[in-house]
Design an enzyme around this catalytic site. Structure first.
Site, PDB file in Angstrom:
ATOM      1  N   CYS A 111       1.418   1.431  -7.752  1.00  0.00           N
ATOM      2  CA  CYS A 111       2.559   1.738  -6.875  1.00  0.00           C
ATOM      3  C   CYS A 111       3.851   1.084  -7.359  1.00  0.00           C
ATOM      4  O   CYS A 111       4.933   1.408  -6.859  1.00  0.00           O
ATOM      5  CB  CYS A 111       2.250   1.323  -5.447  1.00  0.00           C
ATOM      6  SG  CYS A 111       0.713   2.030  -4.833  1.00  0.00           S
ATOM      7  N   HIS A 253       8.747   1.221  -1.894  1.00  0.00           N
ATOM      8  CA  HIS A 253       7.511   2.001  -2.009  1.00  0.00           C
ATOM      9  C   HIS A 253       6.999   2.309  -0.600  1.00  0.00           C
ATOM     10  O   HIS A 253       6.936   1.426   0.262  1.00  0.00           O
ATOM     11  CB  HIS A 253       6.474   1.208  -2.810  1.00  0.00           C
ATOM     12  CG  HIS A 253       5.096   1.757  -2.688  1.00  0.00           C
ATOM     13  ND1 HIS A 253       4.810   3.092  -2.895  1.00  0.00           N
ATOM     14  CD2 HIS A 253       3.915   1.166  -2.355  1.00  0.00           C
ATOM     15  CE1 HIS A 253       3.525   3.287  -2.701  1.00  0.00           C
ATOM     16  NE2 HIS A 253       2.962   2.147  -2.367  1.00  0.00           N
ATOM     17  N   ASN A 283       1.140   7.711   1.313  1.00  0.00           N
ATOM     18  CA  ASN A 283       1.436   6.839   0.167  1.00  0.00           C
ATOM     19  C   ASN A 283       1.190   7.632  -1.113  1.00  0.00           C
ATOM     20  O   ASN A 283       0.045   7.923  -1.447  1.00  0.00           O
ATOM     21  CB  ASN A 283       0.509   5.620   0.267  1.00  0.00           C
ATOM     22  CG  ASN A 283       0.671   4.655  -0.889  1.00  0.00           C
ATOM     23  OD1 ASN A 283       1.274   4.970  -1.911  1.00  0.00           O
ATOM     24  ND2 ASN A 283       0.107   3.473  -0.734  1.00  0.00           N
TER      25      ASN A 283
HETATM   26  N1  ACO Z   1      -9.623   5.362  11.554  1.00  0.00           N
HETATM   27  C1  ACO Z   1     -10.167   4.680  12.565  1.00  0.00           C
HETATM   28  N2  ACO Z   1     -10.630   3.420  12.420  1.00  0.00           N
HETATM   29  C2  ACO Z   1     -10.506   2.853  11.208  1.00  0.00           C
HETATM   30  C3  ACO Z   1      -9.944   3.516  10.118  1.00  0.00           C
HETATM   31  C4  ACO Z   1      -9.488   4.827  10.328  1.00  0.00           C
HETATM   32  N3  ACO Z   1      -8.923   5.548   9.349  1.00  0.00           N
HETATM   33  N4  ACO Z   1      -9.961   2.695   9.050  1.00  0.00           N
HETATM   34  C5  ACO Z   1     -10.516   1.539   9.453  1.00  0.00           C
HETATM   35  N5  ACO Z   1     -10.854   1.643  10.762  1.00  0.00           N
HETATM   36  C6  ACO Z   1     -11.476   0.647  11.595  1.00  0.00           C
HETATM   37  C7  ACO Z   1     -12.254  -0.372  10.824  1.00  0.00           C
HETATM   38  O1  ACO Z   1     -13.546   0.092  10.526  1.00  0.00           O
HETATM   39  C8  ACO Z   1     -12.254  -1.537  11.776  1.00  0.00           C
HETATM   40  O2  ACO Z   1     -13.225  -1.307  12.739  1.00  0.00           O
HETATM   41  P1  ACO Z   1     -14.109  -2.524  13.333  1.00  0.00           P
HETATM   42  O3  ACO Z   1     -13.123  -3.443  13.980  1.00  0.00           O
HETATM   43  O4  ACO Z   1     -15.025  -1.834  14.282  1.00  0.00           O
HETATM   44  O5  ACO Z   1     -14.772  -3.124  12.146  1.00  0.00           O
HETATM   45  C9  ACO Z   1     -10.892  -1.444  12.453  1.00  0.00           C
HETATM   46  O6  ACO Z   1     -10.452  -0.087  12.263  1.00  0.00           O
HETATM   47  C10 ACO Z   1      -9.885  -2.377  11.857  1.00  0.00           C
HETATM   48  O7  ACO Z   1      -9.935  -2.257  10.440  1.00  0.00           O
HETATM   49  P2  ACO Z   1      -8.978  -3.037   9.503  1.00  0.00           P
HETATM   50  O8  ACO Z   1      -9.257  -2.708   8.087  1.00  0.00           O
HETATM   51  O9  ACO Z   1      -9.018  -4.490   9.924  1.00  0.00           O
HETATM   52  O10 ACO Z   1      -7.603  -2.402   9.943  1.00  0.00           O
HETATM   53  P3  ACO Z   1      -6.158  -2.944   9.752  1.00  0.00           P
HETATM   54  O11 ACO Z   1      -5.567  -3.222  11.056  1.00  0.00           O
HETATM   55  O12 ACO Z   1      -6.105  -4.009   8.708  1.00  0.00           O
HETATM   56  O13 ACO Z   1      -5.435  -1.663   9.168  1.00  0.00           O
HETATM   57  C11 ACO Z   1      -4.662  -0.875   7.045  1.00  0.00           C
HETATM   58  C12 ACO Z   1      -5.873  -1.107   7.933  1.00  0.00           C
HETATM   59  C13 ACO Z   1      -3.770   0.157   7.723  1.00  0.00           C
HETATM   60  C14 ACO Z   1      -5.114  -0.328   5.699  1.00  0.00           C
HETATM   61  C15 ACO Z   1      -3.931  -2.219   6.888  1.00  0.00           C
HETATM   62  O14 ACO Z   1      -4.793  -3.224   6.425  1.00  0.00           O
HETATM   63  C16 ACO Z   1      -2.779  -2.133   6.001  1.00  0.00           C
HETATM   64  O15 ACO Z   1      -1.736  -1.630   6.364  1.00  0.00           O
HETATM   65  N6  ACO Z   1      -2.895  -2.638   4.757  1.00  0.00           N
HETATM   66  C17 ACO Z   1      -1.880  -2.545   3.794  1.00  0.00           C
HETATM   67  C18 ACO Z   1      -2.441  -1.867   2.657  1.00  0.00           C
HETATM   68  C19 ACO Z   1      -1.789  -0.570   2.333  1.00  0.00           C
HETATM   69  O16 ACO Z   1      -0.824  -0.110   2.900  1.00  0.00           O
HETATM   70  N7  ACO Z   1      -2.357  -0.003   1.331  1.00  0.00           N
HETATM   71  C20 ACO Z   1      -1.861   1.187   0.784  1.00  0.00           C
HETATM   72  C21 ACO Z   1      -2.196   1.211  -0.635  1.00  0.00           C
HETATM   73  S1  ACO Z   1      -1.667  -0.179  -1.463  1.00  0.00           S
HETATM   74  C22 ACO Z   1      -0.078  -0.056  -1.805  1.00  0.00           C
HETATM   75  O17 ACO Z   1       0.480   0.988  -1.826  1.00  0.00           O
HETATM   76  C23 ACO Z   1       0.635  -1.291  -2.055  1.00  0.00           C
END
Ligand code: ACO
Length: 326
Positions: A111, A253, A283
């Site tokens: 990215c 990004h 993304n």
């Molecule tokens: N739909 C429903 N539930 C989901 C989904 C989904 N798509 N994905 C995960 N869950 C669930 C998980 O299983 C978990 O359930 P549990 O509590 O029963 O175990 C719960 O939701 C929470 O999961 P987390 O992974 O802790 O969710 P989080 O609040 O961290 O959000 C996210 C996930 C959106 C990916 C977040 O961590 C984030 O924004 N990370 C930044 C990374 C990013 O943006 N990456 C993009 C690519 S990298 C880049 O471009 C730099």
């Protein structure tokens, strides 16, 4: 002499996949995706590969720059989803747009790819080696996604953005770029495995010809981005002795709306100065910044003399920021 963006373009596959569409494939829902990421829909390729998207974006950028394609001396395609192992995507673009005078190669920095590619083109232009270059971010991320993994498949989309850059008196003012290879595992997509029929036969083993998919430790990536991005933006402003209030837009990004909100808050800058389009495209990795620049350019948001900061961050880990005058 520095490097100025003189034309922009973008291109997307036609197919729109909404959050509701995704909820038919994995256990997810529109509310979860919107509230966690800001994403409402994304474009997904039904067959067009990375070079095909890149070629269309490039044609638009060249038309917008109003130059002869033969003037382009360098084509860099930033991508993590190249059509082939070789030849590189940039050479396919060269063929597609008939830019016969350009040297062509790809740049892999996930990215951060477009930012690193733009800065690489800048190094050539500032040193006087080349005068005009085409810098593209193009991704068919849908090839690299495990569509059974709801933690990642809801985040990404396909698309391409391109800029033509040229030697000029105003343009890029300063840049900072960083890498941290110790954190490679938090955001990873493995390629072919080492091993082949010969070595497997010697050991009497099966050949493992599987390919990897995107794997991510979401919270670790989130923490990395909200810490490093404000710091690198502050650094580039400090290096160039620029007041943050003089920046018209922060073009980041497009990973996640919550990352953008957190960066804006940490920099104490109004979120209105952080344009977004991740709602519509998700993304798109290396393509997200040039796609957004093109959208802003087409809307007339970018005026000659405006100061903008662009910042990319992603796998590697890698991150950086560039300050430029439009
Ligand atoms: N739909 C429903 N539930 C989901 C989904 C989904 N798509 N994905 C995960 N869950 C669930 C998980 O299983 C978990 O359930 P549990 O509590 O029963 O175990 C719960 O939701 C929470 O999961 P987390 O992974 O802790 O969710 P989080 O609040 O961290 O959000 C996210 C996930 C959106 C990916 C977040 O961590 C984030 O924004 N990370 C930044 C990374 C990013 O943006 N990456 C993009 C690519 S990298 C880049 O471009 C730099």
């Amino acid at each position: 002499m520095t490097t100025r963006i003189i034309g922009t373009g973008s291109f997307f596959p036609q197919m729109i996949v909404s959050n509701d569409d995704l909820s038919k494939v994995v256990d997810t829902n529109d509310e979860w995706i919107r509230s966690r990421t800001g994403i409402k829909e994304r474009r997904i390729s039904e067959g067009q590969d990375t070079s095909e998207l890149a070629i269309e974006a490039a044609k638009e950028a060249i038309a917008s720059a109003n130059i002869d394609v033969k003037e382009i001396e360098l084509i860099i395609v930033a991508t993590s989803s190249a059509d082939n192992v070789f030849p590189n995507t940039a050479s396919l673009v060269q063929f597609g747009i008939e830019a016969e005078n350009a040297v062509c190669y790809d740049l892999s920095a996930a990215c951060s790819g477009f930012l690193f590619a733009l800065n690489t083109a800048h190094a050539f232009i500032k040193s006087g080696i080349y005068k005009k270059a085409l810098v593209i971010g193009s991704e068919v991320m849908s090839k690299t996604i495990d569509w059974k993994d709801r933690g990642t498949c809801v985040l990404f989309g396909d698309g391409a953005g391109a800029v033509v850059v040229a030697a000029d008196e105003i343009g890029i003012e300063d840049m900072v770029m960083y890498s941290d290879g110790t954190k490679g595992n938090v955001l990873l997509c493995e390629d072919r495995k080492v091993g082949n029929f010969l070595t497997a036969a010697v050991k009497n083993e099966e050949v493992d010809s599987s390919y990897g998919f995107v794997k991510m430790e979401g919270q670790e990536v989130f923490r990395f981005a909200v810490k490093q991005v404000p710091q690198c933006i502050s650094k580039v402003l400090e290096k160039s002795n620029t007041n943050i209030d003089d920046i018209k837009y922060f073009v980041l990004h497009q990973a996640n709306i919550r990352i953008l909100q957190s960066v804006a808050k940490r920099l104490n800058v109004d979120i209105e100065k952080f344009p977004t389009n991740l709602e519509l495209y998700g993304n798109t990795s290396a393509a997200s910044i040039p796609i957004l620049l093109d959208e802003m350019n087409k809307k007339g948001m970018l005026k000659s003399g405006d100061k903008i900061v662009i910042s990319g961050f992603g796998a590697g880990l890698s991150w950086g920021a560039t300050l430029l005058t439009w």
